[in-house]
Design a protein around this motif. Sequence first.
Motif, PDB file in Angstrom:
ATOM      1  N   ALA A  79      53.292  -2.385   7.295  1.00 54.71           N
ATOM      2  CA  ALA A  79      51.876  -2.049   7.354  1.00 54.71           C
ATOM      3  C   ALA A  79      51.640  -1.005   8.429  1.00 54.71           C
ATOM      4  O   ALA A  79      52.407  -0.897   9.388  1.00 54.71           O
ATOM      5  CB  ALA A  79      51.032  -3.292   7.640  1.00 54.71           C
ATOM      6  N   SER A  80      50.580  -0.245   8.244  1.00 57.20           N
ATOM      7  CA  SER A  80      50.171   0.705   9.279  1.00 57.20           C
ATOM      8  C   SER A  80      48.803   0.301   9.805  1.00 57.20           C
ATOM      9  O   SER A  80      47.979  -0.257   9.078  1.00 57.20           O
ATOM     10  CB  SER A  80      50.122   2.132   8.709  1.00 57.20           C
ATOM     11  N   VAL A  81      48.593   0.557  11.071  1.00 56.55           N
ATOM     12  CA  VAL A  81      47.302   0.338  11.720  1.00 56.55           C
ATOM     13  C   VAL A  81      46.864   1.692  12.261  1.00 56.55           C
ATOM     14  O   VAL A  81      47.582   2.314  13.048  1.00 56.55           O
ATOM     15  CB  VAL A  81      47.402  -0.697  12.857  1.00 56.55           C
ATOM     16  N   VAL A  82      45.719   2.160  11.812  1.00 57.04           N
ATOM     17  CA  VAL A  82      45.248   3.491  12.181  1.00 57.04           C
ATOM     18  C   VAL A  82      43.992   3.376  13.028  1.00 57.04           C
ATOM     19  O   VAL A  82      43.307   2.349  13.028  1.00 57.04           O
ATOM     20  CB  VAL A  82      44.971   4.349  10.932  1.00 57.04           C
ATOM     21  N   HIS A  83      43.705   4.450  13.762  1.00 58.32           N
ATOM     22  CA  HIS A  83      42.470   4.498  14.537  1.00 58.32           C
ATOM     23  C   HIS A  83      41.493   5.415  13.834  1.00 58.32           C
ATOM     24  O   HIS A  83      41.856   6.481  13.340  1.00 58.32           O
ATOM     25  CB  HIS A  83      42.733   4.989  15.960  1.00 58.32           C
ATOM     26  N   GLN A  84      40.217   4.992  13.790  1.00 58.01           N
ATOM     27  CA  GLN A  84      39.221   5.752  13.060  1.00 58.01           C
ATOM     28  C   GLN A  84      39.000   7.145  13.640  1.00 58.01           C
ATOM     29  O   GLN A  84      38.516   8.041  12.955  1.00 58.01           O
ATOM     30  CB  GLN A  84      37.908   4.971  13.019  1.00 58.01           C
ATOM     31  N   MET A  85      39.356   7.357  14.919  1.00 58.46           N
ATOM     32  CA  MET A  85      39.224   8.665  15.543  1.00 58.46           C
ATOM     33  C   MET A  85      40.599   9.297  15.791  1.00 58.46           C
ATOM     34  O   MET A  85      40.730  10.231  16.584  1.00 58.46           O
ATOM     35  CB  MET A  85      38.441   8.539  16.852  1.00 58.46           C
ATOM     36  N   ASN A  86      41.615   8.762  15.111  1.00 56.31           N
ATOM     37  CA  ASN A  86      42.967   9.313  15.168  1.00 56.31           C
ATOM     38  C   ASN A  86      43.546   9.289  16.582  1.00 56.31           C
ATOM     39  O   ASN A  86      44.353  10.150  16.947  1.00 56.31           O
ATOM     40  CB  ASN A  86      42.991  10.745  14.615  1.00 56.31           C
ATOM     41  N   ILE A  87      43.145   8.316  17.375  1.00 63.70           N
ATOM     42  CA  ILE A  87      43.680   8.207  18.731  1.00 63.70           C
ATOM     43  C   ILE A  87      45.139   7.774  18.714  1.00 63.70           C
ATOM     44  O   ILE A  87      45.955   8.276  19.493  1.00 63.70           O
ATOM     45  CB  ILE A  87      42.836   7.222  19.561  1.00 63.70           C
ATOM     46  N   ALA A  88      45.465   6.856  17.813  1.00 62.88           N
ATOM     47  CA  ALA A  88      46.840   6.355  17.763  1.00 62.88           C
ATOM     48  C   ALA A  88      47.137   5.812  16.378  1.00 62.88           C
ATOM     49  O   ALA A  88      46.231   5.490  15.605  1.00 62.88           O
ATOM     50  CB  ALA A  88      47.058   5.268  18.812  1.00 62.88           C
TER      51      ALA A  88
END
Length: 338
Positions: free
Chosen positions: A177-186
């Motif tokens: 699985a991937s966990v993304v940040h809504q503002m592309n921080i990490a």
Amino acid sequence: LQTMISRFDSKLIFITLLSILTLAFLDRSDAFDASSQQFSRRRALRILTGTFAGSVAISSSTSAANCEQAQPQEDGLHPLASSLQLMIPSMKFGAPATNATISPSLATDIEMMAFHLESQFDMQNLASMSKLSGSWKLLYSNAPEISNLAKKLPLGFALGPTYQPLDIVTGRFENRASVVHQMNIAKLETDVVGDVSVSELGTLNAIGVLNERGNRINVDFRCIVFKLDEILGVPLKHPVTKVIIPRLANNAVQPANDITFLNDTIRIIRGGDGSLFIFERDKLLGVEQMLSMDDREQLLTKVNSPKANDEQAIVGIGSDRSQQRNSPELRFLFKDSR
């Protein structure tokens, strides 16, 4: 950049652990009884007729007369299975849909359609079928831990695509699985590495369901790896990595999943507590999505080394929550629990 990584390391690892635990199919005590779902006759009629615009006629009695056990069409494009795929909406960031992130009526329709597929075909001996192998993307689940995760993660993070590559021949599986940040921080990635095997007939799962159809697969977790591999859109040359070693509690029931429907495109399973998981085969990916045999062997050798207990965290599977809280990651996970 490396200073920022070190400052955020612990918190991001905790968030990743929250994600990975949704994929590990840890046993829970809350039971699920598919037969208790309250589906209205009107809704059933609408799904089974209106959805297919009169193009699909279902006759259980005719099917039973023609063959002892109904089977999906050879090309794997059974109309009900195709309709189930179309009912499940695409979600933001590619996350699976859940009963907490779509409307209650649509969730009920999806769960009813899945229940109808399970009931109509009543398939057997799916645990040993070669078509189990491949890469499967999670489309929908009503498992509480996945629903809670998909609904909201802290600090602006969100669940992304969730895959389960599986190789029944070599007995390997992974939950990725991937966990993304809504503002592309990490961006973080998680990988549960484990083994699968066909369960013996007559065994009971965590809620006492008997394996009498040969559809149950035992799941043995070897390790859980999470990585922080991207900051502000820039891949890290040396990702921040942490390994969790799962250990089955002495009094725990063998983790297992029941495959209740399978064709070339769709796989439906019930977790050890009866929760529903609907997967779609990813035809562009396959078992090669998993770690290579060499990489897997190197990882497991390191995990099982004498230093593993000092370098990696060890968490229990099937133990009570108070025991699980001995891990600092799980103390963070359950910090709001009472």
